[in-house]
Scaffold this motif. Sequence first.
Motif, PDB file in Angstrom:
ATOM      1  N   ASP A 117       0.867  -1.167   0.000  1.00  0.00           N
ATOM      2  CA  ASP A 117       0.000   0.000   0.000  1.00  0.00           C
ATOM      3  C   ASP A 117       0.908   1.222   0.000  1.00  0.00           C
ATOM      4  OD1 ASP A 117      -2.521  -1.274   0.116  1.00  0.00           O
ATOM      5  OD2 ASP A 117      -2.307  -1.566   2.272  1.00  0.00           O
ATOM      6  N   VAL A 118       0.543   2.212  -0.798  1.00  0.00           N
ATOM      7  CA  VAL A 118       1.366   3.404  -0.931  1.00  0.00           C
ATOM      8  C   VAL A 118       0.583   4.613  -0.432  1.00  0.00           C
ATOM      9  CG1 VAL A 118       2.602   4.890  -2.549  1.00  0.00           C
ATOM     10  CG2 VAL A 118       2.627   2.404  -2.877  1.00  0.00           C
ATOM     11  N   TYR A 119       1.256   5.441   0.350  1.00  0.00           N
ATOM     12  CA  TYR A 119       0.667   6.640   0.913  1.00  0.00           C
ATOM     13  C   TYR A 119       1.463   7.851   0.410  1.00  0.00           C
ATOM     14  CZ  TYR A 119      -1.270   3.132   4.039  1.00  0.00           C
ATOM     15  OH  TYR A 119      -1.903   2.031   4.548  1.00  0.00           O
ATOM     16  N   PRO A 120       0.951   8.558  -0.600  1.00  0.00           N
ATOM     17  CA  PRO A 120       1.667   9.722  -1.124  1.00  0.00           C
ATOM     18  C   PRO A 120       1.409  10.965  -0.276  1.00  0.00           C
ATOM     19  CG  PRO A 120      -0.303   9.315  -2.422  1.00  0.00           C
ATOM     20  CD  PRO A 120      -0.238   8.225  -1.381  1.00  0.00           C
ATOM     21  N   VAL A 121       2.467  11.749  -0.072  1.00  0.00           N
ATOM     22  CA  VAL A 121       2.375  12.977   0.714  1.00  0.00           C
ATOM     23  C   VAL A 121       3.094  14.074  -0.067  1.00  0.00           C
ATOM     24  CG1 VAL A 121       2.935  14.089   2.906  1.00  0.00           C
ATOM     25  CG2 VAL A 121       2.465  11.631   2.837  1.00  0.00           C
ATOM     26  N   ILE A 122       2.397  15.164  -0.356  1.00  0.00           N
ATOM     27  CA  ILE A 122       3.022  16.244  -1.124  1.00  0.00           C
ATOM     28  C   ILE A 122       3.597  17.343  -0.230  1.00  0.00           C
ATOM     29  CG2 ILE A 122       0.963  17.642  -1.503  1.00  0.00           C
ATOM     30  CD1 ILE A 122       2.134  17.791  -4.513  1.00  0.00           C
ATOM     31  N   LYS A 123       3.078  17.480   0.976  1.00  0.00           N
ATOM     32  CA  LYS A 123       3.532  18.545   1.876  1.00  0.00           C
ATOM     33  C   LYS A 123       4.393  17.952   2.987  1.00  0.00           C
ATOM     34  CE  LYS A 123      -0.462  21.417   0.951  1.00  0.00           C
ATOM     35  NZ  LYS A 123      -1.678  22.009   1.478  1.00  0.00           N
ATOM     36  N   SER A 124       5.669  18.321   2.965  1.00  0.00           N
ATOM     37  CA  SER A 124       6.599  17.750   3.940  1.00  0.00           C
ATOM     38  C   SER A 124       6.214  18.090   5.380  1.00  0.00           C
ATOM     39  CB  SER A 124       8.022  18.224   3.656  1.00  0.00           C
ATOM     40  OG  SER A 124       8.129  19.627   3.776  1.00  0.00           O
ATOM     41  N   ARG A 125       5.542  19.219   5.588  1.00  0.00           N
ATOM     42  CA  ARG A 125       5.175  19.592   6.954  1.00  0.00           C
ATOM     43  C   ARG A 125       4.126  18.647   7.535  1.00  0.00           C
ATOM     44  NH1 ARG A 125       2.530  24.835   4.614  1.00  0.00           N
ATOM     45  NH2 ARG A 125       0.511  24.023   4.028  1.00  0.00           N
ATOM     46  N   GLU A 126       3.449  17.868   6.695  1.00  0.00           N
ATOM     47  CA  GLU A 126       2.452  16.895   7.156  1.00  0.00           C
ATOM     48  C   GLU A 126       3.027  15.494   7.318  1.00  0.00           C
ATOM     49  OE1 GLU A 126      -0.574  17.168   4.163  1.00  0.00           O
ATOM     50  OE2 GLU A 126      -1.143  19.200   4.733  1.00  0.00           O
ATOM     51  N   LEU A 127       4.243  15.300   6.850  1.00  0.00           N
ATOM     52  CA  LEU A 127       4.800  13.953   6.764  1.00  0.00           C
ATOM     53  C   LEU A 127       4.968  13.260   8.115  1.00  0.00           C
ATOM     54  CD1 LEU A 127       5.959  11.679   5.045  1.00  0.00           C
ATOM     55  CD2 LEU A 127       8.191  12.765   5.289  1.00  0.00           C
ATOM     56  N   LEU A 128       5.513  13.939   9.094  1.00  0.00           N
ATOM     57  CA  LEU A 128       5.776  13.276  10.379  1.00  0.00           C
ATOM     58  C   LEU A 128       4.496  12.764  11.025  1.00  0.00           C
ATOM     59  CD1 LEU A 128       8.582  15.625  11.712  1.00  0.00           C
ATOM     60  CD2 LEU A 128       8.828  13.287  10.833  1.00  0.00           C
ATOM     61  N   GLY A 133      14.139  16.845   3.305  1.00  0.00           N
ATOM     62  CA  GLY A 133      14.183  15.411   3.561  1.00  0.00           C
ATOM     63  C   GLY A 133      15.218  15.025   4.592  1.00  0.00           C
ATOM     64  N   ASP A 134      16.397  15.657   4.547  1.00  0.00           N
ATOM     65  CA  ASP A 134      17.435  15.313   5.524  1.00  0.00           C
ATOM     66  C   ASP A 134      17.047  15.743   6.943  1.00  0.00           C
ATOM     67  OD1 ASP A 134      17.978  17.865   4.114  1.00  0.00           O
ATOM     68  OD2 ASP A 134      19.678  18.043   5.479  1.00  0.00           O
ATOM     69  N   ASP A 135      16.342  16.866   7.065  1.00  0.00           N
ATOM     70  CA  ASP A 135      15.850  17.268   8.395  1.00  0.00           C
ATOM     71  C   ASP A 135      14.829  16.262   8.929  1.00  0.00           C
ATOM     72  OD1 ASP A 135      17.438  19.533   8.551  1.00  0.00           O
ATOM     73  OD2 ASP A 135      15.879  20.867   7.761  1.00  0.00           O
ATOM     74  N   ILE A 136      13.985  15.772   8.046  1.00  0.00           N
ATOM     75  CA  ILE A 136      12.986  14.771   8.446  1.00  0.00           C
ATOM     76  C   ILE A 136      13.671  13.494   8.916  1.00  0.00           C
ATOM     77  CG2 ILE A 136      11.158  13.248   7.579  1.00  0.00           C
ATOM     78  CD1 ILE A 136      10.356  15.679   5.734  1.00  0.00           C
TER      79      ILE A 136
END
Length: 120
Positions: free
Chosen positions: A28-39, A61-64
């Motif tokens: 299953d794949v979960y796409p996320v376009i906004k990095s601020r929502e990723l965590l 990405g490296d900060d995440i």
Amino acid sequence: MKKKIVICDDDVLILNVLELALKNELSDVYPVIKSRELLAIVDEVCPDILILDIDMPWLSGDDIVRELRNSEKHADLPVILMSAKLQRKQIASECGADAFLSKPFELDDLFLLVDKLSRR
């Protein structure tokens, strides 16, 4: 059991291609376009693999990856970082990513990395 893959990229075309390429009967794949929502999404989904771009607005990405590596819950989450800039490979290594993909890449290279990291 299906593998859960979260993908984060601010380029909607790349995000859609990766989702189509990786979504199948085994994942299953979960796409996320906004990095601020990723965590928050990573916390909710608890993915088996995270694929993300380095150069994104809001959070890079490296900060995440650094934040994930400092958390108890996601410290061991396999992460593939991507970038169109080859010099970012060192950044991926320094922040604790498990693999680096240089854009543009062949889907076969992506599949090999996902397969390798999902076996850990």
